[in-house]
Design a protein around this motif. Structure first.
Motif, PDB file in Angstrom:
ATOM      1  N   VAL A 207       0.864  -1.181   0.000  1.00 44.87           N
ATOM      2  CA  VAL A 207       0.000   0.000   0.000  1.00 44.87           C
ATOM      3  C   VAL A 207       0.900   1.230   0.000  1.00 44.87           C
ATOM      4  O   VAL A 207       1.856   1.313   0.784  1.00 44.87           O
ATOM      5  CB  VAL A 207      -0.922   0.022   1.233  1.00 44.87           C
ATOM      6  CG1 VAL A 207      -1.766   1.299   1.238  1.00 44.87           C
ATOM      7  CG2 VAL A 207      -1.804  -1.215   1.268  1.00 44.87           C
ATOM      8  N   GLU A 208       0.609   2.185  -0.876  1.00 48.56           N
ATOM      9  CA  GLU A 208       1.400   3.402  -0.969  1.00 48.56           C
ATOM     10  C   GLU A 208       0.494   4.625  -0.827  1.00 48.56           C
ATOM     11  O   GLU A 208      -0.702   4.559  -1.099  1.00 48.56           O
ATOM     12  CB  GLU A 208       2.131   3.472  -2.317  1.00 48.56           C
ATOM     13  CG  GLU A 208       3.103   2.330  -2.551  1.00 48.56           C
ATOM     14  CD  GLU A 208       3.853   2.483  -3.868  1.00 48.56           C
ATOM     15  OE1 GLU A 208       3.777   3.582  -4.471  1.00 48.56           O
ATOM     16  OE2 GLU A 208       4.498   1.510  -4.293  1.00 48.56           O
ATOM     17  N   CYS A 209       1.091   5.746  -0.394  1.00 49.75           N
ATOM     18  CA  CYS A 209       0.330   6.992  -0.337  1.00 49.75           C
ATOM     19  C   CYS A 209       0.799   7.905  -1.461  1.00 49.75           C
ATOM     20  O   CYS A 209       1.937   7.792  -1.935  1.00 49.75           O
ATOM     21  CB  CYS A 209       0.505   7.673   1.030  1.00 49.75           C
ATOM     22  SG  CYS A 209       2.134   8.392   1.279  1.00 49.75           S
ATOM     23  N   GLY A 221       1.091  10.870   4.644  1.00 42.04           N
ATOM     24  CA  GLY A 221       1.670   9.548   4.841  1.00 42.04           C
ATOM     25  C   GLY A 221       0.643   8.547   5.321  1.00 42.04           C
ATOM     26  O   GLY A 221      -0.511   8.884   5.592  1.00 42.04           O
ATOM     27  N   LEU A 222       1.072   7.295   5.425  1.00 42.84           N
ATOM     28  CA  LEU A 222       0.253   6.228   6.001  1.00 42.84           C
ATOM     29  C   LEU A 222       0.579   6.155   7.491  1.00 42.84           C
ATOM     30  O   LEU A 222       1.728   5.964   7.870  1.00 42.84           O
ATOM     31  CB  LEU A 222       0.557   4.895   5.317  1.00 42.84           C
ATOM     32  CG  LEU A 222       0.389   4.878   3.792  1.00 42.84           C
ATOM     33  CD1 LEU A 222       0.844   3.539   3.222  1.00 42.84           C
ATOM     34  CD2 LEU A 222      -1.056   5.172   3.401  1.00 42.84           C
ATOM     35  N   HIS A 223      -0.429   6.299   8.331  1.00 40.89           N
ATOM     36  CA  HIS A 223      -0.217   6.402   9.774  1.00 40.89           C
ATOM     37  C   HIS A 223      -0.489   5.057  10.446  1.00 40.89           C
ATOM     38  O   HIS A 223      -1.537   4.440  10.217  1.00 40.89           O
ATOM     39  CB  HIS A 223      -1.117   7.490  10.358  1.00 40.89           C
ATOM     40  CG  HIS A 223      -0.815   8.850   9.826  1.00 40.89           C
ATOM     41  ND1 HIS A 223      -1.065   9.220   8.523  1.00 40.89           N
ATOM     42  CD2 HIS A 223      -0.260   9.938  10.414  1.00 40.89           C
ATOM     43  CE1 HIS A 223      -0.685  10.473   8.335  1.00 40.89           C
ATOM     44  NE2 HIS A 223      -0.191  10.937   9.463  1.00 40.89           N
ATOM     45  N   LEU A 224       0.439   4.646  11.307  1.00 38.33           N
ATOM     46  CA  LEU A 224       0.358   3.344  11.955  1.00 38.33           C
ATOM     47  C   LEU A 224       0.763   3.467  13.426  1.00 38.33           C
ATOM     48  O   LEU A 224       1.338   4.467  13.852  1.00 38.33           O
ATOM     49  CB  LEU A 224       1.265   2.323  11.256  1.00 38.33           C
ATOM     50  CG  LEU A 224       1.035   2.150   9.751  1.00 38.33           C
ATOM     51  CD1 LEU A 224       2.102   2.928   8.975  1.00 38.33           C
ATOM     52  CD2 LEU A 224       1.051   0.681   9.356  1.00 38.33           C
ATOM     53  N   SER A 225       0.472   2.390  14.188  1.00 40.10           N
ATOM     54  CA  SER A 225       0.780   2.366  15.621  1.00 40.10           C
ATOM     55  C   SER A 225       1.414   1.033  16.010  1.00 40.10           C
ATOM     56  O   SER A 225       1.325   0.050  15.260  1.00 40.10           O
ATOM     57  CB  SER A 225      -0.500   2.598  16.435  1.00 40.10           C
ATOM     58  OG  SER A 225      -0.998   3.902  16.248  1.00 40.10           O
ATOM     59  N   PRO A 226       2.020   0.966  17.201  1.00 41.12           N
ATOM     60  CA  PRO A 226       2.696  -0.258  17.636  1.00 41.12           C
ATOM     61  C   PRO A 226       1.788  -1.474  17.800  1.00 41.12           C
ATOM     62  O   PRO A 226       2.215  -2.604  17.571  1.00 41.12           O
ATOM     63  CB  PRO A 226       3.315   0.145  18.978  1.00 41.12           C
ATOM     64  CG  PRO A 226       3.533   1.615  18.861  1.00 41.12           C
ATOM     65  CD  PRO A 226       2.339   2.111  18.078  1.00 41.12           C
ATOM     66  N   ILE A 227       0.529  -1.274  18.232  1.00 34.73           N
ATOM     67  CA  ILE A 227      -0.411  -2.382  18.391  1.00 34.73           C
ATOM     68  C   ILE A 227      -1.779  -1.946  17.881  1.00 34.73           C
ATOM     69  O   ILE A 227      -2.063  -0.739  17.783  1.00 34.73           O
ATOM     70  CB  ILE A 227      -0.516  -2.857  19.861  1.00 34.73           C
ATOM     71  CG1 ILE A 227      -1.059  -1.745  20.757  1.00 34.73           C
ATOM     72  CG2 ILE A 227       0.831  -3.367  20.369  1.00 34.73           C
ATOM     73  CD1 ILE A 227      -1.335  -2.196  22.180  1.00 34.73           C
ATOM     74  N   PRO A 228      -2.665  -2.898  17.548  1.00 37.78           N
ATOM     75  CA  PRO A 228      -3.986  -2.522  17.022  1.00 37.78           C
ATOM     76  C   PRO A 228      -4.796  -1.628  17.947  1.00 37.78           C
ATOM     77  O   PRO A 228      -5.480  -0.706  17.482  1.00 37.78           O
ATOM     78  CB  PRO A 228      -4.672  -3.876  16.806  1.00 37.78           C
ATOM     79  CG  PRO A 228      -3.544  -4.843  16.605  1.00 37.78           C
ATOM     80  CD  PRO A 228      -2.446  -4.365  17.507  1.00 37.78           C
ATOM     81  N   ARG A 229      -4.757  -1.890  19.244  1.00 40.17           N
ATOM     82  CA  ARG A 229      -5.552  -1.077  20.174  1.00 40.17           C
ATOM     83  C   ARG A 229      -5.116   0.383  20.156  1.00 40.17           C
ATOM     84  O   ARG A 229      -5.945   1.291  20.301  1.00 40.17           O
ATOM     85  CB  ARG A 229      -5.458  -1.639  21.594  1.00 40.17           C
ATOM     86  CG  ARG A 229      -6.269  -2.901  21.787  1.00 40.17           C
ATOM     87  CD  ARG A 229      -6.331  -3.344  23.218  1.00 40.17           C
ATOM     88  NE  ARG A 229      -7.145  -4.539  23.354  1.00 40.17           N
ATOM     89  CZ  ARG A 229      -8.459  -4.536  23.479  1.00 40.17           C
ATOM     90  NH1 ARG A 229      -9.111  -3.385  23.507  1.00 40.17           N
ATOM     91  NH2 ARG A 229      -9.128  -5.662  23.594  1.00 40.17           N
ATOM     92  N   GLN A 230      -3.825   0.612  19.992  1.00 39.74           N
ATOM     93  CA  GLN A 230      -3.368   2.001  19.887  1.00 39.74           C
ATOM     94  C   GLN A 230      -3.805   2.613  18.567  1.00 39.74           C
ATOM     95  O   GLN A 230      -4.186   3.788  18.508  1.00 39.74           O
ATOM     96  CB  GLN A 230      -1.847   2.048  20.043  1.00 39.74           C
ATOM     97  CG  GLN A 230      -1.382   1.755  21.459  1.00 39.74           C
ATOM     98  CD  GLN A 230       0.116   1.630  21.566  1.00 39.74           C
ATOM     99  OE1 GLN A 230       0.760   1.055  20.696  1.00 39.74           O
ATOM    100  NE2 GLN A 230       0.685   2.156  22.631  1.00 39.74           N
ATOM    101  N   ALA A 231      -3.766   1.838  17.496  1.00 40.05           N
ATOM    102  CA  ALA A 231      -4.226   2.339  16.202  1.00 40.05           C
ATOM    103  C   ALA A 231      -5.698   2.743  16.256  1.00 40.05           C
ATOM    104  O   ALA A 231      -6.109   3.748  15.655  1.00 40.05           O
ATOM    105  CB  ALA A 231      -4.006   1.280  15.126  1.00 40.05           C
TER     106      ALA A 231
END
Length: 294
Positions: A207-209, A221-231
């Motif tokens: 997946v690209e932005c 950008g594509l924003h992500l987190s360390p674990i799903p609950r944080q996302a």
């Protein structure tokens, strides 16, 4: 929710018998005593004095003096003095002074001062000063204002660096230099629509932005987190969150930008120009079909 301005001990005692009430103690030099309050919040203003027990939530301002017991949560600013016991939690700002005992947790900011005893845990920020009395006080230092105790020194940590950010958040970095991060998306698996840059998320694949910007703030950008609950915390509302999908992604560590410009450096959110989706997971990080993790 009912709001009461408390001007006498009798009114305070009557308020305590109500299930949901917001209390404001505004009379100067008023030694009111708050016990077993289970409403929304207790507010101490001016030069009031009080004790809170149970699951109370407290905001203290001015020159108030507050004693917190059990699991009370206190937010103190200005020149407030707090004595915290048992498993209380305190956020201190301004010139507040906190006396922390037992298993109290304190976050100290501004020019606040903390005297910590027993097994208290203190997070030190800004120009706050902590004096730890005893070997079992834990000081988590985000600055240099501490003395004594068991110190976890974070003051030299550069959380704008992707590798240090990943270590801080417990993110796995494999031998190929890829981080494992997670993306939360709405039920239709499409993000960026409100910004004019729609991104469709597959269960597997690259997946690209289209609007990559390496500046370390939200957007571009594509924003992500360390674990799903944080996302999930960064989704707009509960309705969207309820139908969310979560994707485990591999991201080159050298392309990851932690969001440190317009957010605290400890923020569990970073962005990248592209990611490789590995699989869909639950909010707990398990395979959606219940099979063993790959």
């Amino acid at each position: 929710m009912k709001v009461l301005a408390v001007t006498s001990q009798g009114k305070l005692d009557a308020a305590m018998r109500q299930e949901r009430v917001l209390l404001r103690l505004r009379k100067a030099n008023s030694p009111y005593r708050v016990t077993e309050h289970c409403g929304d919040e207790v507010v101490f203003c001016g030069m009031s004095v009080g004790t809170v027990y149970g699951m109370s939530r407290v905001r203290a301002e001015g020159f108030a003096v507050v004693r917190a017991e059990d699991s009370a949560v206190v937010r103190a600013c200005d020149n407030v003095t707090v004595e915290a016991n048992n498993t209380s939690m305190v956020e201190a700002r301004g010139n507040a002074t906190v006396w922390a005992f037992d298993n109290t947790i304190v976050h100290a900011y501004g020019q606040s001062t903390v005297e910590a005893y027993d097994a208290a845990v203190v997070h030190v920020h800004d120009a706050a000063v902590v004096r730890a009395h005893g070997e079992y006080v834990t000081v988590i230092s985000h600055s240099s204002g501490h003395a004594g105790g068991r110190v976890i020194d974070l003051s030299g940590l550069d959380l704008s660096d992707a590798r240090q950010w990943a270590t801080y958040h417990g993110v796995h970095l494999n031998d190929s230099g890829m981080l494992t991060l997670y993306k939360a998306v709405p039920a239709d698996r499409t993000t960026g629509r409100e910004y004019g840059h729609e991104v469709a998320w597959p269960t597997e694949g690259r997946v690209e932005c289209e609007d990559w910007d390496p500046i370390p703030n939200c957007g571009g950008g594509l924003h992500l987190s360390p674990i799903p609950r944080q996302a999930a915390r960064y989704m707009d509302d509960d309705k969207i969150r309820a139908g969310a999908h979560f994707f485990e992604c591999r991201v080159p560590v050298d392309s990851v930008i932690p969001l440190s410009l317009d957010a605290p450096p400890t923020t569990p959110k970073a962005k990248a120009p592209w990611v490789q989706v590995v699989r869909e997971v639950t909010i707990d990080g398990a395979n959606v079909d219940g099979s063993e993790r790959r």
